[in-house]
Scaffold this motif. Sequence first.
Motif, PDB file in Angstrom:
ATOM      1  N   LEU A 113     -10.151   3.702   3.781  1.00 59.06           N
ATOM      2  CA  LEU A 113      -9.456   4.831   3.165  1.00 59.06           C
ATOM      3  C   LEU A 113      -8.725   4.398   1.898  1.00 59.06           C
ATOM      4  O   LEU A 113      -8.771   5.089   0.871  1.00 59.06           O
ATOM      5  CB  LEU A 113      -8.472   5.439   4.157  1.00 59.06           C
ATOM      6  CG  LEU A 113      -9.084   6.238   5.314  1.00 59.06           C
ATOM      7  CD1 LEU A 113      -8.017   6.606   6.331  1.00 59.06           C
ATOM      8  CD2 LEU A 113      -9.775   7.489   4.796  1.00 59.06           C
ATOM      9  N   SER A 114      -8.069   3.259   1.944  1.00 59.99           N
ATOM     10  CA  SER A 114      -7.315   2.777   0.783  1.00 59.99           C
ATOM     11  C   SER A 114      -8.240   2.486  -0.398  1.00 59.99           C
ATOM     12  O   SER A 114      -8.001   2.932  -1.534  1.00 59.99           O
ATOM     13  CB  SER A 114      -6.530   1.519   1.163  1.00 59.99           C
ATOM     14  OG  SER A 114      -5.659   1.777   2.237  1.00 59.99           O
ATOM     15  N   LEU A 115      -9.305   1.732  -0.128  1.00 58.47           N
ATOM     16  CA  LEU A 115     -10.241   1.402  -1.207  1.00 58.47           C
ATOM     17  C   LEU A 115     -11.026   2.621  -1.671  1.00 58.47           C
ATOM     18  O   LEU A 115     -11.366   2.736  -2.857  1.00 58.47           O
ATOM     19  CB  LEU A 115     -11.201   0.307  -0.725  1.00 58.47           C
ATOM     20  CG  LEU A 115     -10.567  -1.043  -0.392  1.00 58.47           C
ATOM     21  CD1 LEU A 115     -11.628  -2.029   0.098  1.00 58.47           C
ATOM     22  CD2 LEU A 115      -9.836  -1.609  -1.602  1.00 58.47           C
ATOM     23  N   GLY A 116     -11.303   3.555  -0.757  1.00 59.98           N
ATOM     24  CA  GLY A 116     -12.023   4.774  -1.135  1.00 59.98           C
ATOM     25  C   GLY A 116     -11.231   5.640  -2.088  1.00 59.98           C
ATOM     26  O   GLY A 116     -11.779   6.193  -3.050  1.00 59.98           O
ATOM     27  N   ILE A 117      -9.937   5.786  -1.834  1.00 59.68           N
ATOM     28  CA  ILE A 117      -9.085   6.574  -2.738  1.00 59.68           C
ATOM     29  C   ILE A 117      -9.028   5.925  -4.115  1.00 59.68           C
ATOM     30  O   ILE A 117      -9.112   6.597  -5.150  1.00 59.68           O
ATOM     31  CB  ILE A 117      -7.671   6.710  -2.132  1.00 59.68           C
ATOM     32  CG1 ILE A 117      -7.727   7.582  -0.869  1.00 59.68           C
ATOM     33  CG2 ILE A 117      -6.707   7.308  -3.148  1.00 59.68           C
ATOM     34  CD1 ILE A 117      -6.428   7.614  -0.097  1.00 59.68           C
ATOM     35  N   ALA A 118      -8.910   4.606  -4.138  1.00 60.75           N
ATOM     36  CA  ALA A 118      -8.881   3.893  -5.422  1.00 60.75           C
ATOM     37  C   ALA A 118     -10.198   4.060  -6.174  1.00 60.75           C
ATOM     38  O   ALA A 118     -10.216   4.274  -7.399  1.00 60.75           O
ATOM     39  CB  ALA A 118      -8.598   2.411  -5.179  1.00 60.75           C
ATOM     40  N   ALA A 119     -11.322   3.989  -5.462  1.00 58.07           N
ATOM     41  CA  ALA A 119     -12.633   4.150  -6.103  1.00 58.07           C
ATOM     42  C   ALA A 119     -12.814   5.566  -6.637  1.00 58.07           C
ATOM     43  O   ALA A 119     -13.359   5.758  -7.736  1.00 58.07           O
ATOM     44  CB  ALA A 119     -13.742   3.825  -5.101  1.00 58.07           C
ATOM     45  N   ALA A 120     -12.361   6.572  -5.891  1.00 62.86           N
ATOM     46  CA  ALA A 120     -12.475   7.963  -6.351  1.00 62.86           C
ATOM     47  C   ALA A 120     -11.666   8.178  -7.626  1.00 62.86           C
ATOM     48  O   ALA A 120     -12.118   8.858  -8.559  1.00 62.86           O
ATOM     49  CB  ALA A 120     -12.006   8.911  -5.254  1.00 62.86           C
ATOM     50  N   ALA A 121     -10.472   7.576  -7.671  1.00 59.46           N
ATOM     51  CA  ALA A 121      -9.643   7.697  -8.880  1.00 59.46           C
ATOM     52  C   ALA A 121     -10.315   7.013 -10.065  1.00 59.46           C
ATOM     53  O   ALA A 121     -10.304   7.533 -11.198  1.00 59.46           O
ATOM     54  CB  ALA A 121      -8.266   7.094  -8.615  1.00 59.46           C
ATOM     55  N   ALA A 122     -10.925   5.864  -9.833  1.00 64.01           N
ATOM     56  CA  ALA A 122     -11.606   5.149 -10.911  1.00 64.01           C
ATOM     57  C   ALA A 122     -12.791   5.952 -11.442  1.00 64.01           C
ATOM     58  O   ALA A 122     -13.001   6.026 -12.664  1.00 64.01           O
ATOM     59  CB  ALA A 122     -12.067   3.779 -10.406  1.00 64.01           C
ATOM     60  N   LEU A 123     -13.562   6.564 -10.560  1.00 66.61           N
ATOM     61  CA  LEU A 123     -14.694   7.388 -10.986  1.00 66.61           C
ATOM     62  C   LEU A 123     -14.220   8.589 -11.796  1.00 66.61           C
ATOM     63  O   LEU A 123     -14.872   8.987 -12.773  1.00 66.61           O
ATOM     64  CB  LEU A 123     -15.489   7.855  -9.763  1.00 66.61           C
ATOM     65  CG  LEU A 123     -16.289   6.779  -9.017  1.00 66.61           C
ATOM     66  CD1 LEU A 123     -16.897   7.350  -7.744  1.00 66.61           C
ATOM     67  CD2 LEU A 123     -17.396   6.210  -9.910  1.00 66.61           C
ATOM     68  N   TRP A 124     -13.099   9.161 -11.400  1.00 65.58           N
ATOM     69  CA  TRP A 124     -12.558  10.312 -12.142  1.00 65.58           C
ATOM     70  C   TRP A 124     -12.132   9.893 -13.547  1.00 65.58           C
ATOM     71  O   TRP A 124     -12.428  10.588 -14.526  1.00 65.58           O
ATOM     72  CB  TRP A 124     -11.367  10.881 -11.369  1.00 65.58           C
ATOM     73  CG  TRP A 124     -10.700  12.026 -12.082  1.00 65.58           C
ATOM     74  CD1 TRP A 124     -11.166  13.298 -12.247  1.00 65.58           C
ATOM     75  CD2 TRP A 124      -9.443  11.965 -12.761  1.00 65.58           C
ATOM     76  NE1 TRP A 124     -10.277  14.051 -12.984  1.00 65.58           N
ATOM     77  CE2 TRP A 124      -9.209  13.257 -13.316  1.00 65.58           C
ATOM     78  CE3 TRP A 124      -8.487  10.971 -12.950  1.00 65.58           C
ATOM     79  CZ2 TRP A 124      -8.048  13.552 -14.039  1.00 65.58           C
ATOM     80  CZ3 TRP A 124      -7.338  11.266 -13.674  1.00 65.58           C
ATOM     81  CH2 TRP A 124      -7.129  12.546 -14.207  1.00 65.58           C
ATOM     82  N   MET A 125     -11.465   8.759 -13.671  1.00 66.15           N
ATOM     83  CA  MET A 125     -11.010   8.288 -14.981  1.00 66.15           C
ATOM     84  C   MET A 125     -12.188   7.917 -15.884  1.00 66.15           C
ATOM     85  O   MET A 125     -12.110   8.046 -17.111  1.00 66.15           O
ATOM     86  CB  MET A 125     -10.068   7.096 -14.815  1.00 66.15           C
ATOM     87  CG  MET A 125      -8.702   7.472 -14.248  1.00 66.15           C
ATOM     88  SD  MET A 125      -7.529   6.088 -14.219  1.00 66.15           S
ATOM     89  CE  MET A 125      -8.260   5.048 -12.965  1.00 66.15           C
ATOM     90  N   LEU A 126     -13.278   7.469 -15.284  1.00 71.39           N
ATOM     91  CA  LEU A 126     -14.459   7.098 -16.059  1.00 71.39           C
ATOM     92  C   LEU A 126     -15.378   8.290 -16.345  1.00 71.39           C
ATOM     93  O   LEU A 126     -16.401   8.130 -17.016  1.00 71.39           O
ATOM     94  CB  LEU A 126     -15.249   6.020 -15.310  1.00 71.39           C
ATOM     95  CG  LEU A 126     -14.568   4.650 -15.170  1.00 71.39           C
ATOM     96  CD1 LEU A 126     -15.372   3.743 -14.246  1.00 71.39           C
ATOM     97  CD2 LEU A 126     -14.404   3.989 -16.548  1.00 71.39           C
ATOM     98  N   GLY A 127     -15.032   9.452 -15.826  1.00 75.94           N
ATOM     99  CA  GLY A 127     -15.863  10.633 -16.028  1.00 75.94           C
ATOM    100  C   GLY A 127     -17.165  10.600 -15.248  1.00 75.94           C
ATOM    101  O   GLY A 127     -18.169  11.179 -15.675  1.00 75.94           O
ATOM    102  N   LEU A 128     -17.149   9.955 -14.105  1.00 78.19           N
ATOM    103  CA  LEU A 128     -18.356   9.817 -13.277  1.00 78.19           C
ATOM    104  C   LEU A 128     -18.188  10.527 -11.936  1.00 78.19           C
ATOM    105  O   LEU A 128     -18.593  10.025 -10.885  1.00 78.19           O
ATOM    106  CB  LEU A 128     -18.664   8.334 -13.037  1.00 78.19           C
ATOM    107  CG  LEU A 128     -18.941   7.492 -14.287  1.00 78.19           C
ATOM    108  CD1 LEU A 128     -19.079   6.023 -13.926  1.00 78.19           C
ATOM    109  CD2 LEU A 128     -20.196   7.985 -14.999  1.00 78.19           C
ATOM    110  N   THR A 129     -17.591  11.691 -11.981  1.00 80.33           N
ATOM    111  CA  THR A 129     -17.315  12.412 -10.735  1.00 80.33           C
ATOM    112  C   THR A 129     -18.596  12.846 -10.009  1.00 80.33           C
ATOM    113  O   THR A 129     -18.534  13.214  -8.833  1.00 80.33           O
ATOM    114  CB  THR A 129     -16.451  13.651 -11.012  1.00 80.33           C
ATOM    115  OG1 THR A 129     -17.076  14.459 -12.027  1.00 80.33           O
ATOM    116  CG2 THR A 129     -15.056  13.250 -11.495  1.00 80.33           C
ATOM    117  N   GLN A 130     -19.746  12.806 -10.685  1.00 80.70           N
ATOM    118  CA  GLN A 130     -21.001  13.146 -10.003  1.00 80.70           C
ATOM    119  C   GLN A 130     -21.327  12.141  -8.903  1.00 80.70           C
ATOM    120  O   GLN A 130     -22.154  12.420  -8.026  1.00 80.70           O
ATOM    121  CB  GLN A 130     -22.163  13.223 -11.005  1.00 80.70           C
ATOM    122  CG  GLN A 130     -22.607  11.911 -11.615  1.00 80.70           C
ATOM    123  CD  GLN A 130     -21.852  11.572 -12.899  1.00 80.70           C
ATOM    124  OE1 GLN A 130     -20.736  12.034 -13.116  1.00 80.70           O
ATOM    125  NE2 GLN A 130     -22.482  10.765 -13.755  1.00 80.70           N
TER     126      GLN A 130
END
Length: 419
Positions: free
Chosen positions: A82-99
């Motif tokens: 859960l901890s690493l997943g939240i961090a990865a989701a935030a990173a994808l959002w900042m990189l514009g890779l929400t797909q």
Amino acid sequence: MIRLRDSAISLTGVIFGQGIFFACVTLIGREQGPAMLGRFNAYLAMGTLAGTLAVLRYELACISDSPAKAFEALLHSILLALSLGIAAAAALWMLGLTQYWVVEVFAFSLLVQNVGSLYLNSLRRYTLIFVCRSIANFVFLVWVWYASLVNLAYDAFSVYAAIYFFVGTGTLFCILMDGRRNGYTFRLRRGFYVEHARYPKYLLPSTLLGSVLAYALSILMPVWYNAEQVGYFAVAYRFGVFPVSLIGQSIGGVFRRDAVGVAQASTPAASLQYVFVAYACGLVVIAVAYALTVTVLFEPLVSVLFGAHWSGASATYLHVLTPLFALQIIYVPLSQVFLATKQQRLDFAVQLLTASALGVTLYAVHKWWLGLTTTLLSFSCVGAVCTLVGIYATSRAAELSLRDVRGVFQLSWIGRRSK
């Protein structure tokens, strides 16, 4: 002690679940074409890789003879995921890779299923593992079949990820409630990650290196070649890797438990050698049967399931990959002996050799812009040689010699005569 009943239950469960999934792949290919199937295969590979690495291999601490310790490992693995997943989701959002959020949802769901299966495997609850591994694929099959009947447009991987998420979280809830009824502690402690640091220290790098063999083709082929070629490759790859996954998940899991049990015994050497030889002989027979079956039946089977225009290219791709897949059927289950004997460094050395050789191969074929068939042939040949090295390394981990093999067979023959 070798438990044939446990192996049979585990194998049946994986066959059922993987067979249903294969039916889903067939329907997706027939209804949506090679391009969509290629995309589904690529996202599946990315999600599976991410799910395997999601908790830095701490989930392997669930392999314990103590249910309480296995449950504790499950809790800490889920918390880390859960901890690493939240961090990865935030990173994808900042990189514009929400797909790719959908890939992350699938990765987390797969991790939950894997952790749950390891916990249940430690309890020898193979029937429950059977159910947990089958239900998501069965629901997906029903959806794909219904969508084909009503001509419903959908994104196959998004639906699959959503189903996996609901099934995975449901399974996790049931395991947590079972742990509560049995009085297992829900206390979290930082010392857990220190005690089991050998898993990220040795097995995480080994898994990263092993991902070159397991996932590189599925992820890179859509980038390097056109959608139609990738779709035909996806069919060949799914057909070919199906037995490897099947044997690795079922027989590999049971072999790991048997090997861990005898390795922790007071006089483990002879027992471990007997278990290793018994499983190795069975796996060789399965690998030979697989190679013969693929050679004879694959092309006509693809023609029936997908159509005649699928069979030519797909058959060529699978035939060049068959030696690699056949050897992997032997190696993947036997590689569990590294974990049983705590020889992660030897496992790491094998994976480093394989990843280095395959990395150089992929770089060369891409630099020279070779065709897909040549790329797959080069990958298969290099991978097969490295797998042979890996099989030899497993025998060394089990402290096996030619004299030991003869002794095991003589012991087995004497045992049958005495009956």
